[in-house]
Structures are given as structure tokens and as C-alpha cells.
Design an enzyme around this catalytic site. Structure first.
Site, mmCIF file in Angstrom:
data_model
loop_
_atom_site.group_PDB
_atom_site.id
_atom_site.type_symbol
_atom_site.label_atom_id
_atom_site.label_comp_id
_atom_site.label_asym_id
_atom_site.label_seq_id
_atom_site.Cartn_x
_atom_site.Cartn_y
_atom_site.Cartn_z
ATOM 1 N N HIS A 22 0.834 -1.213 0.000
ATOM 2 C CA HIS A 22 0.000 0.000 0.000
ATOM 3 C C HIS A 22 0.867 1.261 0.000
ATOM 4 C CE1 HIS A 22 -3.652 2.351 1.007
ATOM 5 N NE2 HIS A 22 -2.792 3.121 1.665
ATOM 6 N N GLU A 23 1.798 1.319 0.917
ATOM 7 C CA GLU A 23 2.641 2.515 1.023
ATOM 8 C C GLU A 23 3.586 2.642 -0.162
ATOM 9 O OE1 GLU A 23 1.853 4.701 3.074
ATOM 10 O OE2 GLU A 23 0.508 3.441 4.267
ATOM 11 N N HIS A 26 1.920 4.608 -2.856
ATOM 12 C CA HIS A 26 2.066 6.057 -2.637
ATOM 13 C C HIS A 26 3.474 6.520 -3.022
ATOM 14 C CE1 HIS A 26 -1.794 6.438 -0.738
ATOM 15 N NE2 HIS A 26 -1.472 5.735 0.339
#
Length: 455
Positions: A22-23, A26
């Protein structure tokens, strides 16, 4: 490894993978749009490990509180930015780039699910066929006329090949329908349509195990109670049991199938049992004391002997499902889309009261599922990982301030009003979002604790 530690490791590995993916979404989007990344942290709080890497000197860290993570970018709202780096500040980026960076986290979770499903569908996996056992008395399955050994071929007109597919389609159809038609073929090779009434389960908000409440159970082939293998240094080995022995009675109770043997042994941890055995045409009595084994915190008995002719049972119960690379990719995309859309539907029905809030799971339940799936095998664990990754992606896209979806909502308002949302409005939104998130977490923990004590 103890069950608790095993489950904890399975949960930690799953959580670590999901957070990093997920990170990293980003992070990649920020780098692609030219935003400087200051810190990439898995977990919150005091760092347990950190290292500065790359041309920008990004700090990569693992922190003490593992339920989440974050990517910290250069931003004038969070500190002073040197004039020569203003163009790399997040808040100076066009709104479409900021939206891309924020949306990339949940998108990465969906991509992970697609990749996992693709690999599983392409490689293939052995799964249980949708063969039904004896339905519970007076249950919807019994009322519908379903029988022991029925193979479910279609649910609501949709073909199913595996037990999990049957469960999934039943849940999808049952959320909106009171009655579902099942096409089944019985042990006499007769095809029929059975109408299953799921209204009672719908009224209860689909709380608990839906299949169990409908009266469904897996088919158990009635294999003869003949020993096929005896494990060395086991209770069976110590008692003198041998391959080929047919167990006739246990403590003078007649044995009709291997399932009776398993049931009697499991219920007798550490308790001596007297077996009457047929060996080479002659009967003999053999005492055996099942070893005490811990299973999910409960003591069960085990003698270390397995049944003969397992190939017949495997053929009745198992099927291998696999696809070519392109069909597997298409099915993976559809699977991810369907589960994402269904998750949103369930959230909507929770809000309207049609589905019970007790279905929300917290970290304890998720850890339990992680451990159970890991024990079943790599393919089950990867399916669990894909499902949780989808749930994480959907949850983060909800328009709740503090989540990615809340930030996307701010940016959408910014596009409409052609100006950024005021600091005061964002501050109030953050407080509301944090309150909602804490309430959701508290409810999830309550459900976890309730499941632990009520089973």
C-alpha cells in the site's frame, strides 16, 4: 511452533506485505510525479530500525506499532521547505497529481490481489468439490430436499466448480434474494433443481457462518475402517496396529466407517480404548491410548494411523482448477472487481441495517483467519492475502477524512470550487474521521472479544 506463535507470525507476515504494498504505491506515484519522499515507515511510533537510502536520503523505517504505515513527503504544511525544493513539495503539485499519489496506495492493494489471483488461477490449485453432506434436521437445506452426496453444479444459474465458489455465489445471491435455485446431481446421477430459502439468514443480517445456518456441511465418504498407514513411534505403532487391520468395534461400539474411528479417537485424548480388529481373517483385541494433541486450544486424541484407499475419497472430494495465462488474468481481474463491489454493497447494507455489524472483524479474527489459512497451505494463505488486500483497498477509498478516500474527497471539492479546502474545514474533517475510525476499531475489537468468549 505453538499455535499462538504460528498464528501471530502468519498475521504479521500478511500485515507487513499489505502495508508495504500500500505505502509503496504512494511512494512510486510520488517519485513518478517528482515529489520528494522524506520517510517510508512500516508501523507507527518509535522506530525499531531505520536507514537512509537513495539520492533524496529517504529514511526507511520499521516502527513499534505495526497496524499500518505511512509515507511522509516534502510539504510546506508540515515544515519549512528550502526555496530550491518548493517544486518538489506535495502541496505545490497540481490537484490531479495529488489525487494520483493518494489513490496509488489503494490501487496497489488491488493490483496485489490481481497478481495473487492470477498466479493461483494459472498455476492451479486443488480444492474441495461442492459436494454436500447430510443436511441439518429442519434446516433450509433439508427443507429444500438436498441430500447426502449431492454435487452442486449451479447456484442461481451460475456454474460452480468448488466449495468456495458455491459459498461465494450463494452469499452474493442471498444478500438480495430470499430464494435461490440450486442445480444438483445426486449419487444416483439424477439431476434436479432445489429451491433454497435463505430468508431466515437474511433477516439475521448474515451473522455468523451462513452455510452452517443454512444446514450445509461437507460430504464425508463412508470409507471402510481399514488402516492404510501407521506412523512410526505413534500410539498406534506402540499398540501394535498394522496396515491392513480392519477395526470392527471400539469399546464394544460397532464401527461402520473410518469416520467413526476418527470421532472416537478425537474424543478420547489420553483415555485407553479397546479395539476389536480383524487381521488376516482372525479377530483380536488391541488396547490403544490416543496421544493428547492441542488443536485450537482444545485437547483432542490422535493415534497416528491413517485410512486405506484415500485415493477414492480424494477423487470424490477434490478437484484441480487451473486456467491458461490469459484466461487466468481475466478471471483474476473479474474476481478482484466482484469482491471489491461486494464489499461496498455489504458496507452499504450494514449502514441500512440489512447486514449485521457483527460481521466486522478486528485484528484478532483476522489473525485467526491468517493462521488457519496458513495451516491449510500456501494457496489458501495467498487467497486470504488477496481478500484482505481488496478489503484494505476498499476501506481506504471510503470518503472518510483521515483515510485516502477522505483526501480524494477534499481534492474533488477543490476541483469543483476551484480552490483548496480551508484549513479549518480540513481540521474538523480530520477530527470527525478520526472519531469514526476509532469507533469502527472499537466495534471490531468488541466483535473479536465477543467471538473469543462465545465461540
Amino acid at each position: 511452533m505453538s499455535s499462538f506463535l504460528y498464528y501471530l507470525v502468519a498475521f504479521a507476515v500478511a500485515l507487513g506485505i499489505l502495508v508495504v504494498v500500500h505505502e509503496f504505491g504512494h511512494y512510486l506515484a510520488a517519485r513518478w510525479t517528482g515529489v520528494k519522499v522524506l520517510r517510508f515507515s512500516v508501523g507507527f511510533g518509535r522506530p525499531l530500525w531505520e536507514r537512509r537510502l537513495g539520492q533524496d536520503g529517504t529514511v526507511w523505517a520499521i516502527a513499534a506499532f505495526p497496524l499500518g504505515g505511512y509515507v511522509k513527503m516534502l510539504d510546506e504544511r508540515e515544515g519549512e521547505v528550502a526555496p530550491e525544493e518548493l517544486h518538489r513539495s506535495f502541496n505545490r503539485q497540481p490537484v490531479q497529481w495529488r489525487m494520483l499519489i493518494v489513490a496509488a496506495g489503494p490501487a496497489a492493494n488491488f493490483v496485489l490481489a490481481i497478481v495473487l489471483y492470477w498466479g493461483l488461477f494459472w498455476y492451479g490449485s486443488e480444492e474441495f468439490k461442492p459436494v454436500l453432506g447430510v443436511p441439518a434436521i429442519a434446516s433450509p437445506a433439508a427443507v429444500a430436499g438436498l441430500e447426502d452426496g449431492d454435487l452442486v453444479r449451479q447456484v442461481g444459474g451460475e456454474k460452480v466448480q468448488t466449495w468456495q465458489e458455491m459459498r461465494w455465489v450463494l452469499l452474493q445471491r442471498g444478500v438480495d434474494q430470499d430464494q435461490i435455485d440450486l442445480e444438483v446431481i445426486n449419487l444416483r446421477n439424477e439431476i434436479s433443481i432445489r429451491r433454497l430459502d435463505v430468508s431466515a439468514v437474511r433477516r439475521s443480517g448474515w451473522e455468523g457462518d451462513a452455510l452452517e445456518r443454512l444446514g450445509f456441511s461437507m460430504f464425508r465418504p463412508r470409507l471402510p475402517a481399514v488402516i492404510g498407514k501407521v506412523n512410526p513411534n505413534s500410539a498406534a505403532d506402540a499398540a501394535g496396529l498394522r496396515p491392513g487391520d480392519e477395526i470392527l468395534t471400539i469399546d464394544d461400539q460397532e464401527v461402520s466407517s473410518w469416520a467413526d474411528v476418527v470421532s472416537a479417537v478425537r474424543q478420547s485424548p489420553g483415555k485407553p480404548l479397546l479395539l476389536e480388529v480383524m487381521r488376516q481373517g482372525a479377530t483380536t483385541q488391541i488396547p490403544v491410548t490416543p496421544a493428547v494433541v492441542d488443536e485450537e486450544g482444545r485437547a483432542i486424541g490422535r493415534i497416528g494411523a491413517s485410512v486405506s484407499n484415500t485415493g477414492q475419497a480424494r477423487a470424490q472430494l477434490m478437484t484441480t482448477v487451473s486456467y491458461g495465462p490469459l484466461p487466468a488474468l481475466g478471471k483474476a481481474v473479474v474476481e478482484t472487481w466482484d469482491k471489491s463491489a461486494f464489499t461496498l454493497r455489504m458496507i452499504g447494507k450494514m449502514i441500512t441495517g440489512e447486514v449485521s455489524w457483527r460481521n466486522i472483524s478486528g485484528p484478532v479474527t483476522i489473525a485467526d483467519y491468517a493462521g488457519q489459512s496458513a495451516r491449510l497451505g500456501v494457496d489458501y494463505y495467498l487467497k486470504f492475502l488477496a481478500l484482505v488486500s481488496i478489503s484494505l483497498g476498499v476501506l481506504n477509498l471510503l470518503p472518510i477524512p483521515i483515510l485516502d478516500g477522505g483526501h480524494l474527497l477534499y481534492y474533488l471539492v477543490e476541483i469543483i470550487k476551484r480552490g483548496p479546502v480551508s484549513e479549518r474545514a480540513m481540521e474538523i474533517g480530520q477530527q470527525i474521521g478520526l472519531t469514526l475510525l476509532l469507533m469502527l476499531m472499537a466495534f471490531a475489537f468488541y466483535n473479536d472479544i465477543n467471538r473469543l468468549f462465545s465461540g
